[in-house]
Structures are given as C-alpha cells and as structure tokens.
Design a protein around this motif. Sequence first.
Motif, PDB file in Angstrom:
ATOM      1  N   GLY A  92      43.592  43.713  33.172  1.00  0.00           N
ATOM      2  CA  GLY A  92      44.040  44.626  34.217  1.00  0.00           C
ATOM      3  C   GLY A  92      44.987  45.711  33.757  1.00  0.00           C
ATOM      4  O   GLY A  92      45.765  46.243  34.563  1.00  0.00           O
TER       5      GLY A  92
ATOM      6  N   PRO B 111      46.602  42.399  39.887  1.00  0.00           N
ATOM      7  CA  PRO B 111      45.278  42.003  39.407  1.00  0.00           C
ATOM      8  C   PRO B 111      44.187  42.137  40.463  1.00  0.00           C
ATOM      9  O   PRO B 111      43.011  42.253  40.130  1.00  0.00           O
ATOM     10  CB  PRO B 111      45.476  40.543  38.975  1.00  0.00           C
ATOM     11  CG  PRO B 111      46.687  40.076  39.706  1.00  0.00           C
ATOM     12  CD  PRO B 111      47.569  41.281  39.820  1.00  0.00           C
TER      13      PRO B 111
ATOM     14  N   TRP C 110      46.164  35.987  36.796  1.00  0.00           N
ATOM     15  CA  TRP C 110      44.930  36.756  36.855  1.00  0.00           C
ATOM     16  C   TRP C 110      43.847  35.900  37.504  1.00  0.00           C
ATOM     17  O   TRP C 110      42.890  35.484  36.868  1.00  0.00           O
ATOM     18  CB  TRP C 110      44.494  37.194  35.466  1.00  0.00           C
ATOM     19  CG  TRP C 110      45.501  38.037  34.752  1.00  0.00           C
ATOM     20  CD1 TRP C 110      46.504  38.768  35.300  1.00  0.00           C
ATOM     21  CD2 TRP C 110      45.612  38.225  33.340  1.00  0.00           C
ATOM     22  NE1 TRP C 110      47.245  39.413  34.334  1.00  0.00           N
ATOM     23  CE2 TRP C 110      46.709  39.087  33.105  1.00  0.00           C
ATOM     24  CE3 TRP C 110      44.886  37.743  32.245  1.00  0.00           C
ATOM     25  CZ2 TRP C 110      47.092  39.484  31.826  1.00  0.00           C
ATOM     26  CZ3 TRP C 110      45.261  38.135  30.974  1.00  0.00           C
ATOM     27  CH2 TRP C 110      46.356  39.000  30.774  1.00  0.00           C
TER      28      TRP C 110
END
Length: 242
Positions: free
Chosen positions: A62, A68, A40
């Motif tokens: 997410g 992401p 991420w």
Amino acid sequence: MFALHRLSRVIALVLSPVLRRQGERMKTAIPWLPPAKLPWRGTVDGPDPFRMLVLGDSTAAGVGVKDPEHGLGGNLARVLADRTGRGVRWLALGQAGATSKDLRARFLPKAVEDEYDVVFLSIGANDTLAFRSRAAFREDFRAVLTSLRDRSPEARIVVANLPVFSWFTVMPNPLRWVLSLHAENLQHAAHREVARDPGAHMSPPPPTYSAKFFARDRFHPSEEGYRDWADFALEKAAHLWP
C-alpha cells in the motif's frame, strides 16, 4: 520478427554508465513514501466470502496511501465483492522493493500457511529495476506460482501486468526506455508460466494511467490509482468468476 526486448540486459550493459548516473539521480528525485498502516487485512461483508491473498511488493504494502483500505488489497476486495455479490476476507503480504526472489524466500512461507480462493500476485517490478535476468526471474516466479497453486488448488490466481515504465514520466530517457524493454522481457517469461495454469490469468497492460494515477512521488499509485488498477485488473479477469 526479431524481439528487441530479448536484448534488454545487453542494451543496459552498453548504456550502463548513463543508466547508473540516471539511477542515482532518481534515488534523490523520488521521495520515499511509507507503506500503508498495519494491519494489511480487511473484510467486505457479504454471503459466502472469498478468502483473498494479495502478495507482492510495494503495491501489496500500500505504498502511496495511508489506509490499507484505499490500497491494492482493499480496492481489489471491493471490486470483487461488487462483481460477484459475495463477501471478501483479504490479507496482503509483501514489502517495498521485494523482487520475486525476495517473495519466494521471505513471504511465500507465510503465504502458503492458509488456503485461499483468490490470489492476486504483483511481482516483477523490482526484478525489472534490478535488471535481473529473464531466467532467474522465471525460476523464482515459477516457484512462487507453483507453491501457491499446490496450497490452494482451486484458487483463481490473477497476476498483475508489469508496470508500463514508458509512462513513468518521472524517469528520464534512456533509463525509462531500457526499463520498458526489460519489463517486456520479463513479462513474456511470466506469460509463459501463467499459461501453464488454467486457473490463472495475467492482466494485460491498462489502456492508460489517469492524470491522478500516481501518488506524490509520481512512481507509486495514489488512492485513485489503486482504485483504477483494481477495477481494470478484475474486469479483465471476469471470466474467472462465471
């Protein structure tokens, strides 16, 4: 004028038999969606890049998208780069279902390992769903905000507005109504804390959720939902970047 939202937990207690049944049905009605794939983090090329942290719950993770880059972190980074002409290096931390207490205990230590220029905090939705008290939420929220500020004294901090649960049509009433009241209750507490920090800003509620805002679970944002949210949130915080 009397504020009904201050009685949200009392109302929830009175209606608890109905709310409990509806809540149990919701657990089976809303399909489980995984978080976006790791890592991420990402980069938007540009000069003098911002260091941005996204800290929060399922939205930071997410949930609702696979990549992401299409989640909250990636969209915030692109909007910030477009608005300022600068690059962005971003990192997202958090977990689906995390309350402010969870963020404080489990993710804040990692969040304050580095200094950031921009912090986006998505917090309070799960405190609402758990009907945590205003006082408990405010204590944890204050601790998170204070620690972030101490570590990044020059950071611009944007705090997301709590979800507008009255627009979550996947939820039946009275559950939807009571959650809306409790979210408003916690929102007022968050506003008070944010107002103490001149470098922080709390986003107002969006004007509406678009027809394609929700993912297939009708609860978390879709790719379009995250894009709309990032655009609105940073537009309303434009004064933080003169």
